[in-house]
Design a protein around this motif. Structure first.
Motif, PDB file in Angstrom:
ATOM      1  N   ASP A 106       0.826  -1.210   0.000  1.00  0.00           N
ATOM      2  CA  ASP A 106       0.000   0.000   0.000  1.00  0.00           C
ATOM      3  C   ASP A 106       0.859   1.258   0.000  1.00  0.00           C
ATOM      4  OD1 ASP A 106      -2.259  -1.573   0.058  1.00  0.00           O
ATOM      5  OD2 ASP A 106      -2.569  -1.347   2.213  1.00  0.00           O
ATOM      6  N   GLU A 107       1.932   1.218   0.744  1.00  0.00           N
ATOM      7  CA  GLU A 107       2.857   2.356   0.800  1.00  0.00           C
ATOM      8  C   GLU A 107       3.484   2.596  -0.573  1.00  0.00           C
ATOM      9  OE1 GLU A 107       6.979   3.087   3.092  1.00  0.00           O
ATOM     10  OE2 GLU A 107       5.329   2.405   4.373  1.00  0.00           O
ATOM     11  N   ILE A 108       3.888   1.516  -1.220  1.00  0.00           N
ATOM     12  CA  ILE A 108       4.477   1.615  -2.558  1.00  0.00           C
ATOM     13  C   ILE A 108       3.446   2.169  -3.541  1.00  0.00           C
ATOM     14  CG2 ILE A 108       5.343   0.257  -4.514  1.00  0.00           C
ATOM     15  CD1 ILE A 108       6.658  -1.600  -2.374  1.00  0.00           C
ATOM     16  N   ILE A 109       2.214   1.669  -3.468  1.00  0.00           N
ATOM     17  CA  ILE A 109       1.157   2.130  -4.368  1.00  0.00           C
ATOM     18  C   ILE A 109       0.893   3.620  -4.159  1.00  0.00           C
ATOM     19  CG2 ILE A 109      -1.322   1.955  -4.847  1.00  0.00           C
ATOM     20  CD1 ILE A 109      -0.984  -1.109  -4.412  1.00  0.00           C
ATOM     21  N   GLU A 110       0.871   4.054  -2.924  1.00  0.00           N
ATOM     22  CA  GLU A 110       0.657   5.475  -2.642  1.00  0.00           C
ATOM     23  C   GLU A 110       1.788   6.321  -3.226  1.00  0.00           C
ATOM     24  OE1 GLU A 110      -1.101   8.898  -1.715  1.00  0.00           O
ATOM     25  OE2 GLU A 110      -2.016   6.917  -1.665  1.00  0.00           O
TER      26      GLU A 110
ATOM     27  N   ASP B  83       3.597  11.525 -20.853  1.00  0.00           N
ATOM     28  CA  ASP B  83       4.312  10.527 -20.052  1.00  0.00           C
ATOM     29  C   ASP B  83       3.359   9.476 -19.508  1.00  0.00           C
ATOM     30  OD1 ASP B  83       6.738  11.744 -20.512  1.00  0.00           O
ATOM     31  OD2 ASP B  83       6.722  12.867 -18.623  1.00  0.00           O
ATOM     32  N   LEU B  84       2.172   9.893 -19.092  1.00  0.00           N
ATOM     33  CA  LEU B  84       1.177   8.938 -18.591  1.00  0.00           C
ATOM     34  C   LEU B  84       0.753   7.975 -19.693  1.00  0.00           C
ATOM     35  CD1 LEU B  84      -1.117  11.139 -16.333  1.00  0.00           C
ATOM     36  CD2 LEU B  84       0.261   9.184 -15.611  1.00  0.00           C
ATOM     37  N   THR B  85       0.562   8.497 -20.885  1.00  0.00           N
ATOM     38  CA  THR B  85       0.192   7.644 -22.017  1.00  0.00           C
ATOM     39  C   THR B  85       1.293   6.638 -22.319  1.00  0.00           C
ATOM     40  OG1 THR B  85      -1.167   9.389 -22.965  1.00  0.00           O
ATOM     41  CG2 THR B  85      -0.462   7.643 -24.455  1.00  0.00           C
ATOM     42  N   ASN B  86       2.534   7.095 -22.319  1.00  0.00           N
ATOM     43  CA  ASN B  86       3.664   6.196 -22.561  1.00  0.00           C
ATOM     44  C   ASN B  86       3.770   5.136 -21.477  1.00  0.00           C
ATOM     45  OD1 ASN B  86       4.395   7.516 -24.907  1.00  0.00           O
ATOM     46  ND2 ASN B  86       5.832   8.872 -23.858  1.00  0.00           N
ATOM     47  N   LEU B  87       3.570   5.541 -20.240  1.00  0.00           N
ATOM     48  CA  LEU B  87       3.633   4.589 -19.130  1.00  0.00           C
ATOM     49  C   LEU B  87       2.512   3.563 -19.249  1.00  0.00           C
ATOM     50  CD1 LEU B  87       4.856   3.636 -16.469  1.00  0.00           C
ATOM     51  CD2 LEU B  87       3.417   5.318 -15.296  1.00  0.00           C
ATOM     52  N   TYR B  88       1.328   4.014 -19.584  1.00  0.00           N
ATOM     53  CA  TYR B  88       0.201   3.104 -19.761  1.00  0.00           C
ATOM     54  C   TYR B  88       0.486   2.083 -20.867  1.00  0.00           C
ATOM     55  CZ  TYR B  88      -4.438   1.288 -20.622  1.00  0.00           C
ATOM     56  OH  TYR B  88      -5.501   0.449 -20.813  1.00  0.00           O
ATOM     57  N   ASP B  89       1.008   2.575 -21.985  1.00  0.00           N
ATOM     58  CA  ASP B  89       1.353   1.672 -23.094  1.00  0.00           C
ATOM     59  C   ASP B  89       2.377   0.626 -22.653  1.00  0.00           C
ATOM     60  OD1 ASP B  89      -0.353   3.069 -24.738  1.00  0.00           O
ATOM     61  OD2 ASP B  89       1.233   4.230 -25.717  1.00  0.00           O
ATOM     62  N   TYR B  90       3.344   1.054 -21.869  1.00  0.00           N
ATOM     63  CA  TYR B  90       4.365   0.126 -21.378  1.00  0.00           C
ATOM     64  C   TYR B  90       3.741  -0.912 -20.443  1.00  0.00           C
ATOM     65  CZ  TYR B  90       8.502  -1.796 -19.172  1.00  0.00           C
ATOM     66  OH  TYR B  90       9.451  -2.664 -18.696  1.00  0.00           O
TER      67      TYR B  90
ATOM     68  N   PHE C  72       3.757   9.914  -7.624  1.00  0.00           N
ATOM     69  CA  PHE C  72       4.619  10.049  -8.801  1.00  0.00           C
ATOM     70  C   PHE C  72       3.788  10.314 -10.055  1.00  0.00           C
ATOM     71  CE2 PHE C  72       6.556   7.836 -12.447  1.00  0.00           C
ATOM     72  CZ  PHE C  72       7.718   8.598 -12.593  1.00  0.00           C
ATOM     73  N   LEU C  73       2.708   9.554 -10.216  1.00  0.00           N
ATOM     74  CA  LEU C  73       1.865   9.690 -11.401  1.00  0.00           C
ATOM     75  C   LEU C  73       1.225  11.070 -11.487  1.00  0.00           C
ATOM     76  CD1 LEU C  73       0.085   6.215 -11.460  1.00  0.00           C
ATOM     77  CD2 LEU C  73       1.975   6.986 -12.893  1.00  0.00           C
ATOM     78  N   ASP C  74       0.890  11.636 -10.336  1.00  0.00           N
ATOM     79  CA  ASP C  74       0.281  12.968 -10.317  1.00  0.00           C
ATOM     80  C   ASP C  74       1.182  14.024 -10.940  1.00  0.00           C
ATOM     81  OD1 ASP C  74      -2.037  12.067  -9.159  1.00  0.00           O
ATOM     82  OD2 ASP C  74      -1.471  12.644  -7.120  1.00  0.00           O
ATOM     83  N   ASN C  75       2.479  13.767 -10.961  1.00  0.00           N
ATOM     84  CA  ASN C  75       3.424  14.745 -11.476  1.00  0.00           C
ATOM     85  C   ASN C  75       3.843  14.496 -12.927  1.00  0.00           C
ATOM     86  OD1 ASN C  75       3.711  16.388  -9.094  1.00  0.00           O
ATOM     87  ND2 ASN C  75       4.725  14.627  -8.181  1.00  0.00           N
ATOM     88  N   LEU C  76       3.308  13.462 -13.542  1.00  0.00           N
ATOM     89  CA  LEU C  76       3.654  13.166 -14.932  1.00  0.00           C
ATOM     90  C   LEU C  76       2.788  13.959 -15.903  1.00  0.00           C
ATOM     91  CD1 LEU C  76       4.108   9.282 -14.927  1.00  0.00           C
ATOM     92  CD2 LEU C  76       5.892  11.020 -14.926  1.00  0.00           C
ATOM     93  N   SER C  77       3.359  14.274 -17.041  1.00  0.00           N
ATOM     94  CA  SER C  77       2.591  14.932 -18.102  1.00  0.00           C
ATOM     95  C   SER C  77       1.633  13.911 -18.719  1.00  0.00           C
ATOM     96  CB  SER C  77       3.538  15.461 -19.172  1.00  0.00           C
ATOM     97  OG  SER C  77       4.127  14.377 -19.877  1.00  0.00           O
TER      98      SER C  77
END
Length: 114
Positions: free
Chosen positions: A76-80, A93-100, A85-90
């Motif tokens: 849970d700590e890791i997920i938080e 970047d979120l789209t690229n991360l999702y694709d990965y 981290f995700l809140d700070n991505l463009s």
């Protein structure tokens, strides 16, 4: 308390009707009713949206059905931290991360097939 009861409890705390929640999740009011009374369970994508729309941690909804261990607390700590981290991505970047992540999911499924 069941998953459905927790969904209902949180929805009511937010002053939201079943119809309002349904509209936000893209499901029918009867689907929400079924989730809350335990007739059916939300699919994974809907469940993820429930967490978001109700601003609730998954552990809140499942706290009576899951035995929380030290490992799950660490998880849970890791997920938080990942959420922060995700809140700070463009958006890009979120789209690229999702694709990965989709690629990793596919790769894992192929490994399991062997």
């Amino acid at each position: 308390m069941s998953l459905g009861s927790r969904i209902k409890e949180k929805r009511e705390q937010l002053g939201m009707t079943q119809k309002q929640l349904a509209d936000k999740l893209g499901v029918t009011k009867s689907a929400i009713c079924n989730y809350e009374n335990g007739t059916s369970s939300p699919k994974e994508d809907v469940l993820l949206n429930i967490f978001k729309v109700l601003s609730v941690d998954p552990n809140y909804l499942y706290q009576d059905s899951v035995n929380v261990t030290e490992n799950s607390k660490k998880k849970d700590e890791i997920i938080e931290n990942i959420r922060l981290f995700l809140d700070n991505l463009s958006d890009e970047d979120l789209t690229n991360l999702y694709d990965y992540l989709e690629f990793l999911k596919w790769k894992t499924s192929k490994r399991k097939e062997k």
